[in-house]
Design an enzyme around this catalytic site. Sequence first.
Site, PDB file in Angstrom:
ATOM      1  N   GLY A 114      31.539 -17.344 -14.908  1.00 52.75           N
ATOM      2  CA  GLY A 114      30.553 -17.579 -13.757  1.00 52.75           C
ATOM      3  C   GLY A 114      31.099 -18.492 -12.807  1.00 52.75           C
ATOM      4  N   GLU A 115      31.962 -19.268 -13.353  1.00 52.50           N
ATOM      5  CA  GLU A 115      32.485 -20.261 -12.043  1.00 52.50           C
ATOM      6  C   GLU A 115      33.900 -19.850 -11.356  1.00 52.50           C
ATOM      7  OE1 GLU A 115      33.317 -23.855 -14.297  1.00 52.50           O
ATOM      8  OE2 GLU A 115      31.448 -23.905 -15.205  1.00 52.50           O
ATOM      9  N   ARG A 174      31.022 -10.842 -29.095  1.00 52.49           N
ATOM     10  CA  ARG A 174      29.595 -10.739 -29.598  1.00 52.49           C
ATOM     11  C   ARG A 174      29.184  -9.461 -28.924  1.00 52.49           C
ATOM     12  NH1 ARG A 174      27.742 -16.525 -28.908  1.00 52.49           N
ATOM     13  NH2 ARG A 174      29.087 -17.640 -30.589  1.00 52.49           N
ATOM     14  N   HIS A 234      23.130 -23.272 -25.693  1.00 54.12           N
ATOM     15  CA  HIS A 234      23.985 -23.655 -24.347  1.00 54.12           C
ATOM     16  C   HIS A 234      22.970 -24.558 -23.615  1.00 54.12           C
ATOM     17  CE1 HIS A 234      26.464 -19.754 -24.397  1.00 54.12           C
ATOM     18  NE2 HIS A 234      27.260 -20.789 -24.728  1.00 54.12           N
ATOM     19  N   ASP A 274      38.907 -11.526 -23.323  1.00 52.35           N
ATOM     20  CA  ASP A 274      38.985 -12.288 -22.008  1.00 52.35           C
ATOM     21  C   ASP A 274      38.826 -11.752 -20.675  1.00 52.35           C
ATOM     22  OD1 ASP A 274      40.286 -13.920 -19.793  1.00 52.35           O
ATOM     23  OD2 ASP A 274      41.422 -15.216 -21.368  1.00 52.35           O
ATOM     24  N   GLY A 284      30.538 -17.452 -20.267  1.00 51.61           N
ATOM     25  CA  GLY A 284      31.976 -17.817 -20.874  1.00 51.61           C
ATOM     26  C   GLY A 284      32.270 -16.838 -21.735  1.00 51.61           C
ATOM     27  N   ASN A 285      33.018 -17.358 -22.874  1.00 49.84           N
ATOM     28  CA  ASN A 285      33.314 -16.586 -23.744  1.00 49.84           C
ATOM     29  C   ASN A 285      31.899 -16.201 -24.837  1.00 49.84           C
ATOM     30  OD1 ASN A 285      35.075 -15.278 -25.363  1.00 49.84           O
ATOM     31  ND2 ASN A 285      36.005 -16.890 -26.625  1.00 49.84           N
ATOM     32  N   ASN A 326      32.742 -32.222 -30.251  1.00 47.62           N
ATOM     33  CA  ASN A 326      32.286 -30.775 -30.598  1.00 47.62           C
ATOM     34  C   ASN A 326      33.303 -30.387 -31.580  1.00 47.62           C
ATOM     35  OD1 ASN A 326      31.303 -28.237 -30.674  1.00 47.62           O
ATOM     36  ND2 ASN A 326      31.962 -27.773 -28.540  1.00 47.62           N
ATOM     37  N   GLU A 353      29.297 -29.974 -20.069  1.00 45.64           N
ATOM     38  CA  GLU A 353      28.543 -30.452 -20.942  1.00 45.64           C
ATOM     39  C   GLU A 353      28.808 -31.558 -21.495  1.00 45.64           C
ATOM     40  OE1 GLU A 353      29.879 -26.579 -21.877  1.00 45.64           O
ATOM     41  OE2 GLU A 353      28.193 -26.022 -23.061  1.00 45.64           O
ATOM     42  N   ARG A 393      27.944 -32.787 -30.077  1.00 40.43           N
ATOM     43  CA  ARG A 393      27.175 -31.505 -29.846  1.00 40.43           C
ATOM     44  C   ARG A 393      26.883 -30.710 -31.211  1.00 40.43           C
ATOM     45  NH1 ARG A 393      29.458 -26.524 -26.170  1.00 40.43           N
ATOM     46  NH2 ARG A 393      27.817 -24.993 -26.558  1.00 40.43           N
TER      47      ARG A 393
HETATM   48  P1  ADP Z   1      33.461 -21.094 -23.993  1.00 40.44           P
HETATM   49  O1  ADP Z   1      32.303 -20.078 -23.908  1.00 40.44           O
HETATM   50  O2  ADP Z   1      34.486 -20.702 -25.106  1.00 40.44           O
HETATM   51  O3  ADP Z   1      33.139 -22.406 -23.546  1.00 40.44           O
HETATM   52  P2  ADP Z   1      34.295 -20.854 -21.239  1.00 40.44           P
HETATM   53  O4  ADP Z   1      33.112 -21.211 -20.604  1.00 40.44           O
HETATM   54  O5  ADP Z   1      35.589 -21.681 -21.186  1.00 40.44           O
HETATM   55  O6  ADP Z   1      34.174 -20.343 -22.847  1.00 40.44           O
HETATM   56  O7  ADP Z   1      34.868 -19.407 -20.559  1.00 40.44           O
HETATM   57  C1  ADP Z   1      36.154 -18.803 -21.026  1.00 40.44           C
HETATM   58  C2  ADP Z   1      36.233 -17.443 -20.489  1.00 40.44           C
HETATM   59  O8  ADP Z   1      36.189 -17.678 -18.990  1.00 40.44           O
HETATM   60  C3  ADP Z   1      37.506 -16.737 -20.678  1.00 40.44           C
HETATM   61  O9  ADP Z   1      37.668 -15.974 -22.080  1.00 40.44           O
HETATM   62  C4  ADP Z   1      37.700 -15.825 -19.500  1.00 40.44           C
HETATM   63  O10 ADP Z   1      37.224 -14.607 -19.870  1.00 40.44           O
HETATM   64  C5  ADP Z   1      36.820 -16.348 -18.554  1.00 40.44           C
HETATM   65  N1  ADP Z   1      37.649 -16.965 -17.304  1.00 40.44           N
HETATM   66  C6  ADP Z   1      38.226 -17.986 -17.070  1.00 40.44           C
HETATM   67  N2  ADP Z   1      39.192 -18.043 -15.981  1.00 40.44           N
HETATM   68  C7  ADP Z   1      38.559 -16.898 -15.244  1.00 40.44           C
HETATM   69  C8  ADP Z   1      38.840 -16.211 -14.036  1.00 40.44           C
HETATM   70  N3  ADP Z   1      39.826 -16.728 -13.201  1.00 40.44           N
HETATM   71  N4  ADP Z   1      38.442 -15.044 -13.697  1.00 40.44           N
HETATM   72  C9  ADP Z   1      37.758 -14.301 -14.794  1.00 40.44           C
HETATM   73  N5  ADP Z   1      37.361 -15.067 -16.045  1.00 40.44           N
HETATM   74  C10 ADP Z   1      37.567 -16.101 -16.264  1.00 40.44           C
END
Ligand code: ADP
Length: 390
Positions: free
Chosen positions: A323-324, A231, A172, A273, A200-201, A9, A376, A83
Amino acid sequence: MNNPILVLNCGSSSIKYALLSDDAQARIQGLAENLGLDTARIKHTDIDGSKIEIALANANHQTALTKILSLLNNYQPIAVGHRIAHGGAKFVQAVKIDDVVMAEIEYLSVLAPLHNPANLLGVKAIQEIYPNLPQVAVFDTSFHQTIPEKAFRYALPKELYEKYQVRRYGFHGSSHIYVSQRADSLTKRQTNGWITAHLGNGSSVTAIYAGKSLDTSMGLTPLEGVVMGTRCGDIDPGLQSYLHRTLGLDFDQIDTMLNKQSGLLALSGLSNDMRTIEQAHLAGNTDATLALEIFCYRVARYIASLSCALPTFTGIIFTGGIGENSPLVREKILENLPHFGISIDHEKNQLLSRGVEGAFHLENSQLQLWVIPTDEEAQISKETKQVLGL
Ligand code: ADP
């Protein structure tokens, strides 16, 4: 590791890489970042989980990829899966890369000026290093090519669609397809209607029925939809001329504001974050609380509206870093959906994080609730093998 596939990626100053075994269970992975700067470096995780960091001052994509390939423990990839951000309406599935495909990806750069050219840098670098290694393009947009016209057209002059490709595309794709297929296999049914929330971000929400994307929150670009790290998500398009008229901002400045200085970062005044925002919220910071409330409300609004696309609504799947990993965000999103007959197993919800997969609805719930960690890289590797018949 048998018949490994290298998944790349490539961004403008970074390369995320993963070498996956045939069954995607074993992997070597890492990130090259700050490319082009004297702080360029590779953060590498080996097959046994051991980590190293390597300084590579001023490395470009090709230098970094040469180094990355030398870190793969003598495992020779049999193919590379890239990707690729934008496949327009042209690419409805992954394809083997040749000169024609590269020219198309280049042509589609007008729709993804930050991403497609950077993705191509990786393709060209691999061509230089291993001219005979097959390469496959897996597009973020392809999965959404099943979205019907009533959902993908904007109410804009037809010429913009016909001549200038202005329509909704969605992104995505590899994540939404991966988690929905995983949920189909866990429920042993193929005709589920899912809303997948990749948070995610960057975040997007998709309606999927019987394995097909029927609508999604992102549009022509990844800016549309829910609130994200930096965003803004949906705004009134009239805002742009207002900012131009009142503040004298030009389109590049507005673009930067909406993509990089908005979202959770702007609302909280703290960070993009979610972990930082949750901590500040728990400590009583009212801006952080508002950022959290707006994020969750907007995701819920999208879940509710996208459910219109589904013939039947089986459940909601949460994935992506937020989400996870965030039981709090999941609860708050679901609190905003009081009319869907949802019953949450609160204890189970708390247990689902750090890569743990599972359902957290009670037996009497009208909707199933799942946390499914996305992969992914595994999806890109799978499609790469399918395209090449490996
Ligand atoms: P990307 O969209 O860059 O692939 P990710 O899917 O890795 O991003 O998600 C990153 C975001 O997940 C981080 O910016 C953070 O906000 C969030 N994150 C990671 N761990 C946790 C957690 N334990 N609780 C809440 N948010 C989290």
